[in-house]
Write a protein that holds these residues in place. Structure first.
Motif, PDB file in Angstrom:
ATOM      1  N   SER A   7       8.236  -9.590   6.354  1.00 10.59           N
ATOM      2  CA  SER A   7       9.089  -9.791   7.518  1.00 10.59           C
ATOM      3  C   SER A   7       8.340  -9.338   8.763  1.00 10.59           C
ATOM      4  CB  SER A   7      10.399  -9.011   7.371  1.00 10.59           C
ATOM      5  OG  SER A   7      10.148  -7.631   7.277  1.00 10.59           O
ATOM      6  N   GLY A   8       8.890  -9.678   9.913  1.00 10.04           N
ATOM      7  CA  GLY A   8       8.300  -9.230  11.159  1.00 10.04           C
ATOM      8  C   GLY A   8       7.503 -10.288  11.898  1.00 10.04           C
ATOM      9  N   GLY A   9       7.341 -11.440  11.292  1.00  6.54           N
ATOM     10  CA  GLY A   9       6.613 -12.504  11.970  1.00  6.54           C
ATOM     11  C   GLY A   9       7.415 -13.086  13.121  1.00  6.54           C
ATOM     12  N   GLY A  10       6.739 -13.930  13.905  1.00  9.08           N
ATOM     13  CA  GLY A  10       7.425 -14.547  15.023  1.00  9.08           C
ATOM     14  C   GLY A  10       6.440 -15.078  16.033  1.00  9.08           C
ATOM     15  N   LEU A  11       6.962 -15.358  17.218  1.00 13.04           N
ATOM     16  CA  LEU A  11       6.151 -15.885  18.311  1.00 13.04           C
ATOM     17  C   LEU A  11       5.726 -14.753  19.227  1.00 13.04           C
ATOM     18  CD1 LEU A  11       5.069 -18.279  20.024  1.00 13.04           C
ATOM     19  CD2 LEU A  11       7.331 -18.362  21.103  1.00 13.04           C
ATOM     20  N   VAL A  12       4.448 -14.698  19.526  1.00 12.53           N
ATOM     21  CA  VAL A  12       3.925 -13.669  20.413  1.00 12.53           C
ATOM     22  C   VAL A  12       2.871 -14.302  21.308  1.00 12.53           C
ATOM     23  CG1 VAL A  12       2.173 -12.940  18.734  1.00 12.53           C
ATOM     24  CG2 VAL A  12       2.961 -11.321  20.483  1.00 12.53           C
ATOM     25  N   GLN A  13       2.766 -13.799  22.511  1.00 12.68           N
ATOM     26  CA  GLN A  13       1.769 -14.321  23.444  1.00 12.68           C
ATOM     27  C   GLN A  13       0.388 -13.782  23.097  1.00 12.68           C
ATOM     28  OE1 GLN A  13       3.051 -13.361  27.432  1.00 12.68           O
ATOM     29  NE2 GLN A  13       4.423 -15.123  27.523  1.00 12.68           N
ATOM     30  N   PRO A  14      -0.652 -14.496  23.469  1.00 13.02           N
ATOM     31  CA  PRO A  14      -2.012 -13.972  23.276  1.00 13.02           C
ATOM     32  C   PRO A  14      -2.136 -12.598  23.932  1.00 13.02           C
ATOM     33  CG  PRO A  14      -2.104 -16.280  23.867  1.00 13.02           C
ATOM     34  CD  PRO A  14      -0.662 -15.870  24.005  1.00 13.02           C
ATOM     35  N   GLY A  16      -0.716 -10.019  22.672  1.00 17.34           N
ATOM     36  CA  GLY A  16       0.459  -9.259  22.268  1.00 17.34           C
ATOM     37  C   GLY A  16       0.306  -8.603  20.913  1.00 17.34           C
ATOM     38  N   SER A  17       1.391  -7.962  20.481  1.00 17.37           N
ATOM     39  CA  SER A  17       1.381  -7.192  19.232  1.00 17.37           C
ATOM     40  C   SER A  17       2.573  -7.556  18.360  1.00 17.37           C
ATOM     41  CB  SER A  17       1.440  -5.691  19.547  1.00 17.37           C
ATOM     42  OG  SER A  17       0.346  -5.292  20.340  1.00 17.37           O
ATOM     43  N   LEU A  18       2.378  -7.399  17.073  1.00 21.83           N
ATOM     44  CA  LEU A  18       3.437  -7.561  16.088  1.00 21.83           C
ATOM     45  C   LEU A  18       3.177  -6.589  14.956  1.00 21.83           C
ATOM     46  CD1 LEU A  18       4.024 -11.391  15.468  1.00 21.83           C
ATOM     47  CD2 LEU A  18       5.669  -9.769  16.428  1.00 21.83           C
ATOM     48  N   THR A  19       4.236  -6.181  14.297  1.00 27.32           N
ATOM     49  CA  THR A  19       4.093  -5.389  13.077  1.00 27.32           C
ATOM     50  C   THR A  19       4.810  -6.114  11.944  1.00 27.32           C
ATOM     51  OG1 THR A  19       3.934  -3.292  14.266  1.00 27.32           O
ATOM     52  CG2 THR A  19       4.568  -3.195  11.954  1.00 27.32           C
ATOM     53  N   LEU A  20       4.060  -6.416  10.918  1.00 28.83           N
ATOM     54  CA  LEU A  20       4.608  -7.054   9.726  1.00 28.83           C
ATOM     55  C   LEU A  20       4.935  -5.996   8.677  1.00 28.83           C
ATOM     56  CD1 LEU A  20       2.141 -10.070   9.338  1.00 28.83           C
ATOM     57  CD2 LEU A  20       4.196  -9.875  10.764  1.00 28.83           C
ATOM     58  N   SER A  21       5.943  -6.304   7.872  1.00 25.29           N
ATOM     59  CA  SER A  21       6.310  -5.426   6.764  1.00 25.29           C
ATOM     60  C   SER A  21       6.262  -6.209   5.465  1.00 25.29           C
ATOM     61  CB  SER A  21       7.724  -4.878   6.955  1.00 25.29           C
ATOM     62  OG  SER A  21       7.842  -4.140   8.134  1.00 25.29           O
ATOM     63  N   CYS A  22       5.916  -5.511   4.403  1.00 28.26           N
ATOM     64  CA  CYS A  22       5.941  -6.076   3.057  1.00 28.26           C
ATOM     65  C   CYS A  22       6.714  -5.105   2.188  1.00 28.26           C
ATOM     66  CB  CYS A  22       4.530  -6.276   2.531  1.00 28.26           C
ATOM     67  SG  CYS A  22       4.441  -6.776   0.799  1.00 28.26           S
ATOM     68  N   ALA A  23       7.937  -5.472   1.864  1.00 28.96           N
ATOM     69  CA  ALA A  23       8.796  -4.605   1.056  1.00 28.96           C
ATOM     70  C   ALA A  23       8.733  -5.055  -0.395  1.00 28.96           C
ATOM     71  CB  ALA A  23      10.225  -4.670   1.565  1.00 28.96           C
ATOM     72  N   ALA A  24       8.470  -4.105  -1.272  1.00 25.49           N
ATOM     73  CA  ALA A  24       8.328  -4.410  -2.695  1.00 25.49           C
ATOM     74  C   ALA A  24       9.525  -3.902  -3.476  1.00 25.49           C
ATOM     75  CB  ALA A  24       7.056  -3.788  -3.235  1.00 25.49           C
ATOM     76  N   SER A  25       9.896  -4.657  -4.478  1.00 26.38           N
ATOM     77  CA  SER A  25      10.910  -4.208  -5.424  1.00 26.38           C
ATOM     78  C   SER A  25      10.454  -4.587  -6.820  1.00 26.38           C
ATOM     79  CB  SER A  25      12.272  -4.843  -5.111  1.00 26.38           C
ATOM     80  OG  SER A  25      12.194  -6.252  -5.172  1.00 26.38           O
ATOM     81  N   GLY A  26      10.917  -3.819  -7.795  1.00 25.72           N
ATOM     82  CA  GLY A  26      10.518  -4.089  -9.166  1.00 25.72           C
ATOM     83  C   GLY A  26       9.198  -3.462  -9.560  1.00 25.72           C
ATOM     84  N   LEU A  27       8.597  -2.726  -8.660  1.00 22.84           N
ATOM     85  CA  LEU A  27       7.367  -2.006  -8.957  1.00 22.84           C
ATOM     86  C   LEU A  27       7.268  -0.815  -8.023  1.00 22.84           C
ATOM     87  CD1 LEU A  27       5.304  -2.710  -6.416  1.00 22.84           C
ATOM     88  CD2 LEU A  27       5.036  -4.837  -7.648  1.00 22.84           C
ATOM     89  N   SER A  28       6.337   0.080  -8.366  1.00 20.76           N
ATOM     90  CA  SER A  28       6.113   1.250  -7.539  1.00 20.76           C
ATOM     91  C   SER A  28       4.806   1.075  -6.800  1.00 20.76           C
ATOM     92  CB  SER A  28       6.077   2.511  -8.405  1.00 20.76           C
ATOM     93  OG  SER A  28       5.842   3.642  -7.604  1.00 20.76           O
ATOM     94  N   LEU A  29       4.878   0.982  -5.483  1.00 19.19           N
ATOM     95  CA  LEU A  29       3.694   0.662  -4.687  1.00 19.19           C
ATOM     96  C   LEU A  29       2.560   1.651  -4.853  1.00 19.19           C
ATOM     97  CD1 LEU A  29       4.427  -0.668  -1.111  1.00 19.19           C
ATOM     98  CD2 LEU A  29       3.263  -1.784  -3.025  1.00 19.19           C
ATOM     99  N   ASN A  30       2.872   2.890  -5.216  1.00 20.94           N
ATOM    100  CA  ASN A  30       1.795   3.879  -5.270  1.00 20.94           C
ATOM    101  C   ASN A  30       0.848   3.633  -6.446  1.00 20.94           C
ATOM    102  OD1 ASN A  30       3.347   4.741  -7.379  1.00 20.94           O
ATOM    103  ND2 ASN A  30       3.985   6.656  -6.435  1.00 20.94           N
ATOM    104  N   SER A  31       1.140   2.652  -7.266  1.00 17.39           N
ATOM    105  CA  SER A  31       0.227   2.280  -8.346  1.00 17.39           C
ATOM    106  C   SER A  31      -0.447   0.935  -8.100  1.00 17.39           C
ATOM    107  CB  SER A  31       0.987   2.206  -9.674  1.00 17.39           C
ATOM    108  OG  SER A  31       1.525   3.455 -10.010  1.00 17.39           O
ATOM    109  N   TYR A  32      -0.334   0.431  -6.880  1.00 21.19           N
ATOM    110  CA  TYR A  32      -0.837  -0.902  -6.578  1.00 21.19           C
ATOM    111  C   TYR A  32      -1.780  -0.884  -5.382  1.00 21.19           C
ATOM    112  CZ  TYR A  32       2.269  -3.235  -9.825  1.00 21.19           C
ATOM    113  OH  TYR A  32       2.870  -3.669 -10.973  1.00 21.19           O
ATOM    114  N   THR A  33      -2.812  -1.694  -5.479  1.00 20.50           N
ATOM    115  CA  THR A  33      -3.632  -2.038  -4.331  1.00 20.50           C
ATOM    116  C   THR A  33      -2.950  -3.217  -3.639  1.00 20.50           C
ATOM    117  OG1 THR A  33      -5.724  -1.212  -5.189  1.00 20.50           O
ATOM    118  CG2 THR A  33      -5.827  -3.093  -3.670  1.00 20.50           C
ATOM    119  N   VAL A  34      -2.824  -3.114  -2.323  1.00 25.89           N
ATOM    120  CA  VAL A  34      -2.081  -4.110  -1.557  1.00 25.89           C
ATOM    121  C   VAL A  34      -2.966  -4.711  -0.471  1.00 25.89           C
ATOM    122  CG1 VAL A  34      -0.035  -4.549  -0.161  1.00 25.89           C
ATOM    123  CG2 VAL A  34       0.019  -2.773  -1.948  1.00 25.89           C
ATOM    124  N   ALA A  35      -2.893  -6.002  -0.319  1.00 23.75           N
ATOM    125  CA  ALA A  35      -3.691  -6.683   0.703  1.00 23.75           C
ATOM    126  C   ALA A  35      -2.808  -7.603   1.528  1.00 23.75           C
ATOM    127  CB  ALA A  35      -4.807  -7.490   0.057  1.00 23.75           C
TER     128      ALA A  35
END
Length: 125
Positions: A7-14, A16-35
């Motif tokens: 989530s967090g995508g959208g339209l931004v001017q050159p 500008g800034s945005l922050t994207l989020s990646c929310a996980a369920s069904g697993l524990s992120l501390n055991s995963y490499t994320v890209a």
């Protein structure tokens, strides 16, 4: 069932800034490499950044170094991508992807076991 939701995508001017989020369920992120990857229309999926499961070390694509920052909040099972000084050519669908523990090829999409559905980032005036 594992699910990743960007989530967090959208339209931004050159510039500008945005922050994207990646929310996980069904697993524990501390055991995963994320890209984060991105894919512009008509182009191949491109590696952006990775954060490793152990120690939280990171690697960035040269094109985003100094402008993008990845972070993780294991308590919230969420990974973030802060993007600043965005450029028009960075318009793309941004995906998060995860693999258990470590990987020897963090920049290769085929490495990753789980993918989100992606979120559009449009950089345009």
């Amino acid at each position: 069932q594992v699910r990743l939701v960007e989530s967090g995508g959208g339209l931004v001017q050159p510039g500008g800034s945005l922050t994207l989020s990646c929310a996980a369920s069904g697993l524990s992120l501390n055991s995963y490499t994320v890209a984060w990857f991105r894919q512009a229309p008509g182009k191949e999926r491109e590696f952006v950044v990775v954060i490793r499961w152990s120690g939280g070390s990171t690697d960035y694509a040269d094109s985003v170094k100094g402008r993008f920052t990845i972070s993780r909040d294991n308590a919230k099972n969420t990974v973030y991508l802060q993007m600043t000084s965005l450029k028009a050519e960075e318009t793309a669908v941004y995906y998060c992807a995860e693999v258990p523990y470590s990987t020897v090829s963090p920049t290769m999409p085929a490495t990753y076991k789980f993918w989100g559905q992606g979120t559009w980032v449009t950089v345009s005036s």
